[in-house]
Design a protein around this motif. Structure first.
Motif, PDB file in Angstrom:
ATOM      1  N   ARG B  75      10.025   0.117  -7.498  1.00 45.80           N
ATOM      2  CA  ARG B  75      10.237   0.241  -6.042  1.00 45.80           C
ATOM      3  C   ARG B  75      11.056  -0.944  -5.518  1.00 45.80           C
ATOM      4  NH1 ARG B  75       7.520   4.336  -7.068  1.00 45.80           N
ATOM      5  NH2 ARG B  75       9.529   4.726  -8.055  1.00 45.80           N
ATOM      6  N   PHE B  76      10.754  -2.126  -6.056  1.00 50.86           N
ATOM      7  CA  PHE B  76      11.457  -3.341  -5.652  1.00 50.86           C
ATOM      8  C   PHE B  76      12.951  -3.213  -5.940  1.00 50.86           C
ATOM      9  CE2 PHE B  76      12.788  -7.796  -6.342  1.00 50.86           C
ATOM     10  CZ  PHE B  76      12.209  -8.432  -5.261  1.00 50.86           C
TER      11      PHE B  76
ATOM     12  N   CYS C  45      -4.076  -2.311  -2.701  1.00 49.50           N
ATOM     13  CA  CYS C  45      -4.080  -0.922  -3.172  1.00 49.50           C
ATOM     14  C   CYS C  45      -4.989  -0.626  -4.368  1.00 49.50           C
ATOM     15  CB  CYS C  45      -2.657  -0.494  -3.554  1.00 49.50           C
ATOM     16  SG  CYS C  45      -1.514  -0.499  -2.150  1.00 49.50           S
ATOM     17  N   ILE C  46      -5.286  -1.625  -5.191  1.00 50.51           N
ATOM     18  CA  ILE C  46      -5.971  -1.313  -6.452  1.00 50.51           C
ATOM     19  C   ILE C  46      -7.472  -1.568  -6.325  1.00 50.51           C
ATOM     20  CG2 ILE C  46      -6.051  -1.773  -8.939  1.00 50.51           C
ATOM     21  CD1 ILE C  46      -3.372  -0.595  -7.969  1.00 50.51           C
ATOM     22  N   ILE C  63       0.905   1.905  -3.352  1.00 48.03           N
ATOM     23  CA  ILE C  63       1.863   0.910  -3.866  1.00 48.03           C
ATOM     24  C   ILE C  63       3.250   1.143  -3.270  1.00 48.03           C
ATOM     25  CG2 ILE C  63       3.091   0.135  -5.950  1.00 48.03           C
ATOM     26  CD1 ILE C  63       0.479   0.768  -7.522  1.00 48.03           C
ATOM     27  N   ASP C  64       3.701   2.405  -3.293  1.00 48.47           N
ATOM     28  CA  ASP C  64       5.036   2.706  -2.767  1.00 48.47           C
ATOM     29  C   ASP C  64       5.174   2.282  -1.308  1.00 48.47           C
ATOM     30  OD1 ASP C  64       5.374   3.779  -5.241  1.00 48.47           O
ATOM     31  OD2 ASP C  64       5.413   5.881  -4.604  1.00 48.47           O
TER      32      ASP C  64
ATOM     33  N   ASP D  44      -2.749  -0.949   6.956  1.00 47.81           N
ATOM     34  CA  ASP D  44      -2.706   0.508   7.030  1.00 47.81           C
ATOM     35  C   ASP D  44      -1.587   1.032   6.132  1.00 47.81           C
ATOM     36  OD1 ASP D  44      -2.562   3.167   7.687  1.00 47.81           O
ATOM     37  OD2 ASP D  44      -1.532   2.814   9.592  1.00 47.81           O
ATOM     38  N   PHE D  45      -1.964   1.686   5.039  1.00 48.96           N
ATOM     39  CA  PHE D  45      -0.947   2.203   4.133  1.00 48.96           C
ATOM     40  C   PHE D  45      -0.917   3.726   4.125  1.00 48.96           C
ATOM     41  CE2 PHE D  45      -1.777  -2.132   2.940  1.00 48.96           C
ATOM     42  CZ  PHE D  45      -0.497  -2.644   3.044  1.00 48.96           C
ATOM     43  N   THR D  46      -1.180   4.307   5.301  1.00 46.84           N
ATOM     44  CA  THR D  46      -0.969   5.746   5.467  1.00 46.84           C
ATOM     45  C   THR D  46       0.481   5.998   5.846  1.00 46.84           C
ATOM     46  OG1 THR D  46      -1.634   5.610   7.787  1.00 46.84           O
ATOM     47  CG2 THR D  46      -3.359   6.146   6.198  1.00 46.84           C
ATOM     48  N   SER D  47       1.221   4.943   6.118  1.00 49.56           N
ATOM     49  CA  SER D  47       2.641   5.070   6.446  1.00 49.56           C
ATOM     50  C   SER D  47       3.401   3.943   5.763  1.00 49.56           C
ATOM     51  CB  SER D  47       2.838   4.966   7.962  1.00 49.56           C
ATOM     52  OG  SER D  47       4.146   4.531   8.256  1.00 49.56           O
TER      53      SER D  47
END
Lengths: 97, 90, 97, 90, 90, 97
Positions: B75-76, C45-46, C63-64, D44-47
């Motif tokens: 991704r980086f 995330c993990i 992660i993305d 918040d990692f829904t976005s």
């Protein structure tokens, strides 16, 4: 602790930069692991109350076991990584440099 | 990173530097992985031997960390390429 | 990723120490940011239960997004600091050296 | 730090070293700032897009960190000067 | 680590490198000790003076950290020796 | 801040590698301590809510006291370690190298 293959003896009296470079990298690696070991086992074993300056019995025993366990864990991870180690480009390799 | 402005001698030098840094980086990654996984997986110090549960946790943690690093790396690189394209079009 | 101005091409075949020094600093900067990115998104995330060795779907998606968000956040901070960057004495500069 | 015992060649060398270290230090400060503020502000990692609330938090965090570092630097220099005076009077 | 394959010039060079690294390592250990103990011991910022309770805590923490490091070092050396013996017998 | 003894003046105009090396080590030490001070007092004094970009009164006062207290704590630890400092083999020394 020899983590890397050693090149055959050089009989000359001059410094071989590559051999020395490799030894320094090995030294840095051992130092890094040792410092992480100190810090990790401190977090696991030492009470942060600091009511006295000596290690008590429980802390001492915990340190001994923590070091032994860390070594074993390190060895297992090392064996696991040996499989992927050949193409050990690591993080930097992923930069697309 | 773009080394196209470098002459041959400089590119050769940079290649050596990058190789050395990749080695250091791999080692640093390795020891940080051991530290991180040990901290998460090993919490019982009534024994000095790694239990099979702890060992399984270490293996899963190591595998997951490598996959995580790879994915972040991919991704980086994409984001980097995008940022460079955007900069080139200015 | 080019964070610094590049000096014009040098046609000679010798190593220009300043150019190389600058490239190494840029490389160190990118490596440092990448390592922090890996560590930060790992924490975000993990799951630390480690019941399996594969990234599950939720972790992968996280992660993305984490990397994309980190890039955007990094860019915003970079723009903010550009204003103060000219007198970028940083921490060391405050030592009164 | 006191370089008065240094000759001209040594002072010139140290100036170069210090300049290089200041650059490295600034970079390290920068990336640690991004890491620190991201860790505090983005949860918040829904976005994948930075929300306006997260962006505001990043900006405030960055501004505050810089002011914090400056203030610590100023106090550090004062305490250092004091400590050197105390040492000189011994 | 085993430097027996090194010639005299290389051994002399490594000795210098190791001495320098030991100095850096001691410094790093020192500053990490101060940071760690300060973080554990000092939590009251209604005063700028170290209270006697905080000072006692810092001293105990420093003493304990040194003893901890020594003990870890001793165990580390033993485990290393064991690992090298095991490797040599293969 | 002079932590180490200074060797007597060298009247020559060439760079004495050992003097310079020592000055660089001292610089690194001060930088390391300063960075840890910034990080430690940030954790102690700065609210992570980040509702505004300015230091408020309470944070500012806390920083001043934190730095003063850190200096005093650092000095006490330094005095303590001076006793053990002579045989300052540190972590690396314990490796059995």
């Amino acid at each position: 602790m020899s983590m890397f293959g050693r090149s055959p003896n050089a009989p000359t009296g001059s410094v071989n930069p590559e051999r020395v470079e490799m030894a320094i990298q090995e030294l840095d690696m051992v130092t890094d692991i040792f410092n992480r070991l100190v810090s990790t086992c401190h977090a696991k074993c030492i009470s942060t109350r600091y009511a006295e300056g000596d290690l008590n019995k429980g802390e001492s025993v915990c340190i001994d076991r923590c070091v032994a366990k860390f070594f074993e864990a390190n060895k297992k991870v090392g064996e696991r990584l040996q499989n992927v180690g050949a193409n050990a480009s690591g993080a930097t390799g992923a930069f697309g440099l | 990173m773009d080394f196209s402005a470098f002459n041959a001698a400089e590119q050769a030098h940079m290649t050596k530097v990058i190789e050395k840094k990749q080695m250091q980086d791999f080692m640093r990654m390795y020891s940080s992985l051991v530290e991180r996984c040990f901290t998460s997986c090993c919490n019982d110090f009534t024994s000095k031997a790694l239990s099979s549960k702890e060992e399984q946790c270490m293996m899963n943690c190591a595998d997951k960390f490598l996959k995580h690093s790879e994915r972040v790396g991919a991704r980086f690189a994409e984001q980097n390429a995008e940022a460079m394209n955007a900069a080139a079009q200015k």
